[in-house]
Design a protein around this motif. Sequence first.
Motif, PDB file in Angstrom:
ATOM      1  N   PHE A 136      -1.714  -6.678 -13.264  1.00 20.05           N
ATOM      2  CA  PHE A 136      -1.045  -6.274 -13.552  1.00 20.05           C
ATOM      3  C   PHE A 136      -0.293  -4.894 -13.850  1.00 20.05           C
ATOM      4  O   PHE A 136       0.376  -4.430 -14.165  1.00 20.05           O
ATOM      5  CB  PHE A 136      -2.270  -6.325 -14.659  1.00 20.05           C
ATOM      6  N   VAL A 137      -1.490  -4.476 -13.857  1.00 22.36           N
ATOM      7  CA  VAL A 137      -1.033  -2.700 -13.580  1.00 22.36           C
ATOM      8  C   VAL A 137       0.154  -2.579 -11.628  1.00 22.36           C
ATOM      9  O   VAL A 137       1.068  -2.146 -12.339  1.00 22.36           O
ATOM     10  CB  VAL A 137      -1.979  -1.359 -12.135  1.00 22.36           C
ATOM     11  N   GLY A 138       0.663  -3.033 -11.262  1.00 24.30           N
ATOM     12  CA  GLY A 138       1.464  -3.397 -10.279  1.00 24.30           C
ATOM     13  C   GLY A 138       2.384  -4.251 -11.078  1.00 24.30           C
ATOM     14  O   GLY A 138       3.622  -3.227 -10.669  1.00 24.30           O
ATOM     15  N   TYR A 141       5.086  -1.672 -12.908  1.00 25.13           N
ATOM     16  CA  TYR A 141       6.090  -0.856 -12.083  1.00 25.13           C
ATOM     17  C   TYR A 141       7.112  -1.702 -11.107  1.00 25.13           C
ATOM     18  O   TYR A 141       7.066  -2.583 -10.854  1.00 25.13           O
ATOM     19  CB  TYR A 141       5.076   0.147 -10.875  1.00 25.13           C
ATOM     20  N   HIS A 142       8.189  -0.428 -11.017  1.00 23.76           N
ATOM     21  CA  HIS A 142       8.514  -1.307  -9.919  1.00 23.76           C
ATOM     22  C   HIS A 142       8.332  -1.755  -8.041  1.00 23.76           C
ATOM     23  O   HIS A 142       8.145  -0.372  -8.417  1.00 23.76           O
ATOM     24  CB  HIS A 142      10.105  -1.260 -10.169  1.00 23.76           C
ATOM     25  N   LYS A 143       9.124  -2.328  -7.549  1.00 21.42           N
ATOM     26  CA  LYS A 143       7.908  -2.244  -6.054  1.00 21.42           C
ATOM     27  C   LYS A 143       8.593  -0.700  -5.872  1.00 21.42           C
ATOM     28  O   LYS A 143       7.735  -0.562  -5.140  1.00 21.42           O
ATOM     29  CB  LYS A 143       8.911  -3.030  -5.526  1.00 21.42           C
ATOM     30  N   PRO A 183       8.591   5.162  -7.576  1.00 25.32           N
ATOM     31  CA  PRO A 183       7.435   6.984  -6.348  1.00 25.32           C
ATOM     32  C   PRO A 183       6.325   7.172  -7.647  1.00 25.32           C
ATOM     33  O   PRO A 183       5.269   7.476  -6.753  1.00 25.32           O
ATOM     34  CB  PRO A 183       8.758   7.335  -7.106  1.00 25.32           C
ATOM     35  N   ARG A 184       6.166   6.318  -8.380  1.00 30.87           N
ATOM     36  CA  ARG A 184       4.579   6.482  -9.283  1.00 30.87           C
ATOM     37  C   ARG A 184       3.942   5.437  -9.499  1.00 30.87           C
ATOM     38  O   ARG A 184       2.355   6.457  -9.501  1.00 30.87           O
ATOM     39  CB  ARG A 184       5.315   6.581 -10.797  1.00 30.87           C
ATOM     40  N   ARG A 185       3.742   4.967  -8.292  1.00 27.47           N
ATOM     41  CA  ARG A 185       3.103   3.562  -7.498  1.00 27.47           C
ATOM     42  C   ARG A 185       2.160   4.041  -7.303  1.00 27.47           C
ATOM     43  O   ARG A 185       0.478   3.806  -8.439  1.00 27.47           O
ATOM     44  CB  ARG A 185       3.823   2.677  -6.908  1.00 27.47           C
ATOM     45  N   ASP A 186       1.812   4.428  -6.534  1.00 26.63           N
ATOM     46  CA  ASP A 186       0.522   4.645  -5.910  1.00 26.63           C
ATOM     47  C   ASP A 186      -0.526   5.795  -6.984  1.00 26.63           C
ATOM     48  O   ASP A 186      -1.627   6.087  -6.661  1.00 26.63           O
ATOM     49  CB  ASP A 186       0.686   6.020  -4.549  1.00 26.63           C
ATOM     50  N   SER A 187       0.515   6.871  -7.887  1.00 26.95           N
ATOM     51  CA  SER A 187       0.106   7.974  -8.024  1.00 26.95           C
ATOM     52  C   SER A 187      -1.157   7.130  -9.479  1.00 26.95           C
ATOM     53  O   SER A 187      -1.669   7.419  -9.835  1.00 26.95           O
ATOM     54  CB  SER A 187       0.679   8.682  -8.832  1.00 26.95           C
ATOM     55  N   GLY A 188      -0.080   6.268  -9.575  1.00 27.74           N
ATOM     56  CA  GLY A 188      -0.202   4.853 -10.934  1.00 27.74           C
ATOM     57  C   GLY A 188      -1.864   4.126 -10.794  1.00 27.74           C
ATOM     58  O   GLY A 188      -2.616   4.336 -11.106  1.00 27.74           O
ATOM     59  N   PHE A 189      -1.982   4.039  -9.299  1.00 24.02           N
ATOM     60  CA  PHE A 189      -3.193   3.085  -9.134  1.00 24.02           C
ATOM     61  C   PHE A 189      -4.063   3.840  -8.847  1.00 24.02           C
ATOM     62  O   PHE A 189      -5.456   3.691  -9.115  1.00 24.02           O
ATOM     63  CB  PHE A 189      -2.806   2.264  -7.854  1.00 24.02           C
TER      64      PHE A 189
END
Length: 518
Positions: free
Chosen positions: A130-132, A135-137, A140-146
Amino acid sequence: MKAQESTSAPEMMGHPKGLFYLFFAELWERFSFYGMKALLVLYMIKQLLFTDEMSFGVFAAYMSLVYVTPLIGGMLADKFLGFRKAIIIGGVFMTLGHLLLTIEMPVFFYGSLALIIVGNGFFKPNISTFVGSLYHKKDPRRDSGFTIFYMGINIGGALAPLLCALVAEMYGWHYGFILAGLGMITGLIVFYRGIKSGVFGNHGLPPSQEIYNQKVAGLNRGNLIALLSFLSVPLFALGIYLHHYEHFIVWLAAFLIVGVLVQIYLKSDKVEKSRLIVIGYLTMLMTLFWAVFEQAGSSLTLFADRNVNLIWLSAAQTNSINSLFIIALAIPFSALWAYLTRINRNPNSAIKSGMGLLFLGIGFLVFALSARDVDALARTPMFYLFAGYFILTIGELFISPIGLSKMTELSPTKYVSFVMGVFFSSSFFGHFFAGKIASLTALKKGEVNIFSEGFFGKITAWVTGLDYTQITTANVPGFEQLYSYVSVYAGFGVLMVLLGLLAIVISPIIKKLMGGIN
């Protein structure tokens, strides 16, 4: 999933607002999970009077099965339920499991663990996926969000052992389990409020409401899945009870996982195929990581109880040390990845995974080194316990949250929840082998573990300063048990350092297979 193609959702602090609802829901769910986990081995040994070996066996079977059911829960969410309904079903099952654990009867003990296993299968893979989906694939915020999400996991993991263990010591084991159950209820309430407030946009809905509502035997598919899941509880309870035969389940799970992945591989295009190879590789590295790391909760808890001079914390409460360090380091690591991305210096995921294994090995070598400062009562300074956990935490932040992020990027879109379940199966296999490693630390008359003799015996003597022959001859209380712990930690510490270095060396090959994903 058609229902999740839209990415329009409110934002907060530079991230989707839904991230923070998922953050708090996962925080309280992990509070319940880690609160019970911190108490379980000590409860079995001190209250149920299980032997070390039996306790390790039950614990390993429980922790293994907790991480195999996400494969099923992920597939059901992908095809029928969607993330939201799967998370709610899982939360209800886990709440029942924690509360029924307060009844001291074998049928409730094993049944409660089984309820948590089934519930976790719905909850764990789908809240991470759900977290993933927020975000769009290539966001750039993806790793930070996880990494922020991962901090929520560990706030719950830090608070739970401290509070649940304190309540258990003051009022009794069952009150500690009740407190864990209340944490799960709180997590469900937070998640439900997020749904009602609309922060998730149209993410997490069933892939097809029409398919979800189709009647089978008079029930729609959603209710039928919930009913069949409840009916599966006795089977999982039996699996824990017959933990001696768990290796059959391990082989069966491995066969099924590989079989499904092969089918997905054959249906995929060239880029997806190479990425699926990376998914398998990263899952194997995570399995190795968890096999050693998850001595926490089992042998490390007993090591703390029997052979560490504890100050301020009880043995059960030492389970919070790792999570406390993650809370302290998660934001700095999140900022570090963001900064390195901006300057185009962020190491690829294959390197980070190797670093994770490397730090894991160093952490266990620190635990083993503690024997060099042992006192006359066979107890070591608590400093080494904190230092070892600190280094383990650095390793975990290199490999685990980044692995979660990469699974949602590397996976073919329509199989993302299943692939997340595959990644979580690393914990299933890892906990199985963790139980085998922990059993090596149990004292058995007339038996010597493999780390006491030959090449490994020399490594143990070099790291710990202890000589097995002298210890057994002297027959000083506590020292033989201490040696059984630190010899295993020294052997596996060296092994993980070597494997970590190997993973770093071959990282350029893995990077090429990732098809443009870092």
